[in-house]
Design a protein around this motif. Structure first.
Motif, PDB file in Angstrom:
ATOM      1  N   LYS A  21     -39.539  39.060  12.885  1.00 10.91           N
ATOM      2  CA  LYS A  21     -38.300  39.756  12.557  1.00 10.91           C
ATOM      3  C   LYS A  21     -38.361  40.401  11.174  1.00 10.91           C
ATOM      4  CE  LYS A  21     -33.748  39.331  14.146  1.00 10.91           C
ATOM      5  NZ  LYS A  21     -32.593  38.619  14.583  1.00 10.91           N
ATOM      6  N   GLY A  22     -38.998  39.702  10.248  1.00 12.03           N
ATOM      7  CA  GLY A  22     -39.137  40.234   8.895  1.00 12.03           C
ATOM      8  C   GLY A  22     -39.941  41.527   8.891  1.00 12.03           C
ATOM      9  N   PHE A  23     -41.044  41.526   9.644  1.00 13.91           N
ATOM     10  CA  PHE A  23     -41.862  42.742   9.710  1.00 13.91           C
ATOM     11  C   PHE A  23     -41.129  43.859  10.424  1.00 13.91           C
ATOM     12  CE2 PHE A  23     -45.812  40.357   8.643  1.00 13.91           C
ATOM     13  CZ  PHE A  23     -46.206  41.211   7.622  1.00 13.91           C
ATOM     14  N   ARG A  24     -40.347  43.494  11.459  1.00 17.74           N
ATOM     15  CA  ARG A  24     -39.582  44.530  12.163  1.00 17.74           C
ATOM     16  C   ARG A  24     -38.596  45.186  11.214  1.00 17.74           C
ATOM     17  NH1 ARG A  24     -37.634  42.092  17.801  1.00 17.74           N
ATOM     18  NH2 ARG A  24     -39.203  40.463  17.636  1.00 17.74           N
ATOM     19  N   GLN A  25     -38.005  44.358  10.350  1.00 17.55           N
ATOM     20  CA  GLN A  25     -37.076  44.904   9.368  1.00 17.55           C
ATOM     21  C   GLN A  25     -37.808  45.883   8.453  1.00 17.55           C
ATOM     22  OE1 GLN A  25     -34.292  43.756  10.273  1.00 17.55           O
ATOM     23  NE2 GLN A  25     -32.841  44.558   8.796  1.00 17.55           N
ATOM     24  N   ARG A  26     -39.049  45.536   8.110  1.00 15.54           N
ATOM     25  CA  ARG A  26     -39.833  46.439   7.271  1.00 15.54           C
ATOM     26  C   ARG A  26     -40.136  47.746   8.000  1.00 15.54           C
ATOM     27  NH1 ARG A  26     -42.668  43.669   3.030  1.00 15.54           N
ATOM     28  NH2 ARG A  26     -41.737  41.607   2.866  1.00 15.54           N
ATOM     29  N   THR A  46     -39.585  48.586  20.948  1.00 16.36           N
ATOM     30  CA  THR A  46     -40.463  47.418  20.860  1.00 16.36           C
ATOM     31  C   THR A  46     -41.758  47.598  21.643  1.00 16.36           C
ATOM     32  OG1 THR A  46     -39.132  46.499  22.639  1.00 16.36           O
ATOM     33  CG2 THR A  46     -38.667  45.715  20.434  1.00 16.36           C
ATOM     34  N   GLU A  47     -41.778  48.550  22.582  1.00 17.99           N
ATOM     35  CA  GLU A  47     -42.989  48.726  23.382  1.00 17.99           C
ATOM     36  C   GLU A  47     -43.993  49.646  22.684  1.00 17.99           C
ATOM     37  OE1 GLU A  47     -40.274  50.332  23.835  1.00 17.99           O
ATOM     38  OE2 GLU A  47     -40.677  52.379  24.511  1.00 17.99           O
ATOM     39  N   MET A  48     -43.608  50.163  21.506  1.00 20.62           N
ATOM     40  CA  MET A  48     -44.531  51.045  20.786  1.00 20.62           C
ATOM     41  C   MET A  48     -45.283  50.274  19.711  1.00 20.62           C
ATOM     42  SD  MET A  48     -42.371  54.527  20.143  1.00 20.62           S
ATOM     43  CE  MET A  48     -43.667  55.738  19.923  1.00 20.62           C
ATOM     44  N   ARG A  49     -46.429  50.821  19.325  1.00 24.76           N
ATOM     45  CA  ARG A  49     -47.158  50.247  18.202  1.00 24.76           C
ATOM     46  C   ARG A  49     -46.545  50.780  16.911  1.00 24.76           C
ATOM     47  NH1 ARG A  49     -51.084  47.502  20.326  1.00 24.76           N
ATOM     48  NH2 ARG A  49     -51.503  48.027  22.486  1.00 24.76           N
ATOM     49  N   VAL A  50     -46.684  49.970  15.855  1.00 25.54           N
ATOM     50  CA  VAL A  50     -46.095  50.347  14.566  1.00 25.54           C
ATOM     51  C   VAL A  50     -46.539  51.754  14.172  1.00 25.54           C
ATOM     52  CG1 VAL A  50     -46.027  49.795  12.109  1.00 25.54           C
ATOM     53  CG2 VAL A  50     -45.841  47.974  13.802  1.00 25.54           C
ATOM     54  N   GLN A  51     -47.844  52.014  14.299  1.00 21.22           N
ATOM     55  CA  GLN A  51     -48.345  53.320  13.863  1.00 21.22           C
ATOM     56  C   GLN A  51     -47.780  54.456  14.715  1.00 21.22           C
ATOM     57  OE1 GLN A  51     -52.536  53.854  14.466  1.00 21.22           O
ATOM     58  NE2 GLN A  51     -52.655  52.265  16.016  1.00 21.22           N
ATOM     59  N   ASP A  52     -47.720  54.240  16.026  1.00 14.43           N
ATOM     60  CA  ASP A  52     -47.205  55.298  16.903  1.00 14.43           C
ATOM     61  C   ASP A  52     -45.739  55.582  16.596  1.00 14.43           C
ATOM     62  OD1 ASP A  52     -49.604  55.472  18.149  1.00 14.43           O
ATOM     63  OD2 ASP A  52     -49.078  54.122  19.795  1.00 14.43           O
ATOM     64  N   PHE A  53     -44.995  54.500  16.378  1.00 15.78           N
ATOM     65  CA  PHE A  53     -43.578  54.669  16.103  1.00 15.78           C
ATOM     66  C   PHE A  53     -43.359  55.427  14.792  1.00 15.78           C
ATOM     67  CE2 PHE A  53     -39.728  52.956  13.980  1.00 15.78           C
ATOM     68  CZ  PHE A  53     -38.811  53.651  14.747  1.00 15.78           C
ATOM     69  N   LEU A  54     -44.124  55.069  13.764  1.00 19.09           N
ATOM     70  CA  LEU A  54     -43.940  55.757  12.482  1.00 19.09           C
ATOM     71  C   LEU A  54     -44.349  57.227  12.588  1.00 19.09           C
ATOM     72  CD1 LEU A  54     -44.971  53.041   9.887  1.00 19.09           C
ATOM     73  CD2 LEU A  54     -42.686  53.783  10.560  1.00 19.09           C
ATOM     74  N   GLN A  55     -45.378  57.478  13.398  1.00 22.89           N
ATOM     75  CA  GLN A  55     -45.763  58.876  13.611  1.00 22.89           C
ATOM     76  C   GLN A  55     -44.660  59.649  14.313  1.00 22.89           C
ATOM     77  OE1 GLN A  55     -49.524  58.212  15.444  1.00 22.89           O
ATOM     78  NE2 GLN A  55     -50.521  58.045  13.444  1.00 22.89           N
ATOM     79  N   PHE A  56     -44.044  58.987  15.286  1.00 26.33           N
ATOM     80  CA  PHE A  56     -42.927  59.632  15.985  1.00 26.33           C
ATOM     81  C   PHE A  56     -41.770  59.896  15.028  1.00 26.33           C
ATOM     82  CE2 PHE A  56     -38.822  58.830  18.166  1.00 26.33           C
ATOM     83  CZ  PHE A  56     -38.764  60.017  18.885  1.00 26.33           C
ATOM     84  N   ALA A  57     -41.449  58.885  14.212  1.00 25.39           N
ATOM     85  CA  ALA A  57     -40.334  59.035  13.272  1.00 25.39           C
ATOM     86  C   ALA A  57     -40.617  60.165  12.287  1.00 25.39           C
ATOM     87  CB  ALA A  57     -40.084  57.725  12.535  1.00 25.39           C
ATOM     88  N   THR A 102     -43.630  49.216   2.070  1.00 26.90           N
ATOM     89  CA  THR A 102     -42.953  48.166   2.827  1.00 26.90           C
ATOM     90  C   THR A 102     -43.912  47.057   3.243  1.00 26.90           C
ATOM     91  OG1 THR A 102     -43.266  49.527   4.793  1.00 26.90           O
ATOM     92  CG2 THR A 102     -41.131  49.640   3.733  1.00 26.90           C
ATOM     93  N   GLY A 103     -45.188  47.186   2.844  1.00 27.16           N
ATOM     94  CA  GLY A 103     -46.140  46.124   3.143  1.00 27.16           C
ATOM     95  C   GLY A 103     -46.409  45.935   4.623  1.00 27.16           C
ATOM     96  N   LEU A 104     -46.661  47.042   5.320  1.00 29.47           N
ATOM     97  CA  LEU A 104     -46.828  46.970   6.776  1.00 29.47           C
ATOM     98  C   LEU A 104     -48.281  47.022   7.217  1.00 29.47           C
ATOM     99  CD1 LEU A 104     -43.991  49.237   8.217  1.00 29.47           C
ATOM    100  CD2 LEU A 104     -44.334  46.810   8.630  1.00 29.47           C
TER     101      LEU A 104
END
Lengths: 325, 239
Positions: free
Chosen positions: A141-146, A93-104, A126-128
């Motif tokens: 929560k909906g966006f987190r699920q995405r 949760t402490e990461m930004r969406v973009q950073d997390f996806l880059q990590f993944a 996923t409409g992010l």
């Protein structure tokens, strides 16, 4: 055209936690392109089976293979074919969406332009885009699920495993995420778990029913309904609820449950007839005759798919008919 | 290499979290305070960092468990462990990644203490040999302490517990030399205790002497606890 080659093949999985036997020899297959629902009440062993497949837990015995690769023997290669959304969707949760996806993406071995393209595609799917730079902890929560779904499908995996993908979402979000999963199911092999029958009914072509660590059934919901030997029917007639209930019981219904009232003085009940001996058509004919003989003005008599409760009640009985897999 | 990927994630998370800044500031601030304000540096009138390096093992007792306590415990508490463990990464890359992440933070923290030797050098004629040796020793001792702390963080889901056990563990380990020199201790046992003492192997570095045995000691401790860390996960996966 779908091929029937197995993406998942699990056999005789046994897992014990202390005194609790979470899985008692569960086996199942998922073919390419299939969407299979793992269904069972909480504690049935769904998540344990999923976690063994995903390589998070080791089985006491039995084998789990993804695309023919044994997860226990070659976890890294097996996991390469897998996109996984764990139960309750844990995220950094402490990461930004973009950073997390880059990590993944990096964790999946994607880098450079390939990673960028994969992330772009997952974000679009996923409409992010609108939360791209936001901290995951600040997303709804909906966006987190995405986000959870996006990280699972980044690398175009051969298999998507979604553990309770709509659990804990509000009704609107449930609809959104279901729609998304349905779209993914058109092009991917998906194994999803749920304790909600209607969800599996809406998304999956085939159901694997788990109960107390054992597989009690495996087939389409219609097949399971037949195999369970119950015929749930919605019966409506122009009369008050009590007389309709009495007539249904008289006509041989084993269980009855009142449905929300109709207008115009009609009432509705969901009744279950047992069909084990004489077949569904005969049972229906008998029931309709008995109801009309009782002097009721029937306005509806429509067979339904079995409810989760009735499936469990009948299929998990020791004396239940042997269910083919 | 995927270990660096994870290390980078750790650093990125650290940059976004206030805790990391506090940690980064803590070591330089406290060591400078002790060294210049409370310590005998100005009374002594000698340009040496001996007191700074003498203090360092004790500061590590506080700071390193604070760096490592989150590492695994938080992953476990929040459930992200399950994500991490189901990505196609080798266990050794995961363990090494966490280690490098924490070691990098320690390096950054030590980097900000550079003001101390630079100040001393501006005041007098500082011998840089012991300074370089001291920092090298600090990184090695830090590596060992970090892998110890990471192992303990992997064994609990509570950060505070992880910090406490690591801090008490390191403190006890630092104090083996007291037991070694106690009168009641037989000399043979005393020698063993002294050899096993954690910070005893650091002080030669701070004198500018790089002893092979000290390097081996810290490297062995590091590798030992990293392996134990990996085994913890193997064991947990199977149980």
């Amino acid at each position: 055209m779908m091929s029937r080659e197995s993406v998942v093949s699990a056999s005789a999985l046994v897992k014990t936690f202390g005194d609790v036997r979470a899985l008692r020899g569960v086996g199942f297959e998922v073919g390419t392109g299939e969407v299979v629902g793992f269904l069972g009440p909480n504690g049935a062993g769904k998540s344990t089976a999923i976690r063994i497949l995903a390589g998070f837990l080791g089985a006491d015995s039995g084998t789990a293979k993804i695309c023919g690769i044994d997860v226990a023997l070659d976890p890294v290669s097996a996991k390469q074919h897998l996109g996984y959304l764990p139960e309750s969707n844990p995220l950094y949760t402490e990461m930004r969406v973009q950073d997390f996806l880059q990590f993944a993406a990096g964790a999946r071995g994607l880098s450079g332009g390939v990673a960028r393209a994969a992330i772009d595609q997952a974000v679009e799917r996923t409409g992010l885009a609108s939360v791209w730079g936001r901290l995951i902890g600040e997303c709804s929560k909906g966006f987190r699920q995405r986000v959870g779904l996006a990280q699972a499908l980044l690398h175009e995996p051969d298999l998507l495993i979604l553990d309770e993908p709509t659990n804990g979402l509000d009704p609107l979000q449930v609809v959104e995420i279901r729609e998304l999963v349905r779209e993914l199911g058109r092009e991917k092999t998906v194994l999803l778990t749920s304790h909600v029958l209607s969800e599996v009914e809406a998304l999956a072509g085939r159901v694997v029913l788990l109960h107390q660590g054992e597989k009690v059934a495996d087939g389409s919901l219609a097949e399971l309904t037949t195999q369970a030997g119950v015929m749930p029917v919605q019966v409506s007639a122009i009369c008050d609820g009590a007389s309709l209930a009495a007539a249904c019981t008289e006509a041989g219904a084993e269980t009855i449950r009142e449905l929300p009232n109709h207008a115009d003085g009609a009432s509705s009940w969901l009744c279950e007839w047992s069909v084990s001996s004489i077949g569904a058509a005969q049972t229906q004919a008998h029931a309709v005759r008995a109801l009309t003989d009782a002097g009721l003005t029937l306005i509806e008599f429509s067979p339904q798919n079995a409810t989760l409760e009735s499936l469990f009640r009948t299929l998990s009985r020791p004396s239940s008919v042997e269910v083919s897999s | 290499m995927k270990a660096f990927l994870l290390a980078k994630r750790e650093w990125k998370s650290a940059v976004d979290s206030p805790v990391a800044y506090v940690l980064l500031a803590l070591l330089p601030a406290v060591s400078a305070a002790f060294f210049f304000v409370m310590g005998p540096f100005f009374d002594r009138g000698v340009a040496t960092l001996r007191d700074f390096f003498g203090l360092l093992p004790w500061l590590f007792v506080m700071v390193i468990p604070a760096i490592t306590m989150r590492a695994w415990a938080e992953e476990r508490r929040s459930g992200t462990e399950e994500l991490l463990m189901t990505y196609p990464m080798r266990l050794r890359d995961l363990v090494l990644g966490k280690f490098l992440g924490a070691w990098g933070l320690l390096a950054a923290s030590l980097f900000f203490t550079a003001g101390i030797p630079l100040t001393v050098a501006s005041l007098g004629d500082l011998d840089w040999g012991p300074v370089v040796g001291g920092y090298l020793g600090a990184m090695l001792m830090g590596a060992a302490a970090i892998s110890f702390g990471l192992f303990l963080s992997a064994s609990t889901r509570n950060q505070v517990v992880a910090w406490l056990i690591s801090a008490v563990g390191l403190m006890t380990w630092n104090m083996l030399d007291f037991a070694a020199t106690a009168e009641a201790t037989p000399p043979a046992l005393g020698r063993w205790l002294l050899a096993a003492d954690f910070d005893e192997h650091f002080f030669a570095f701070a004198r500018g002497v790089v002893d092979f045995r000290d390097v081996v000691f810290y490297l062995s401790v590091t590798v030992f606890f990293l392996c134990l860390n990996g085994l913890t996960f193997e064991h947990r996966r199977a149980s």
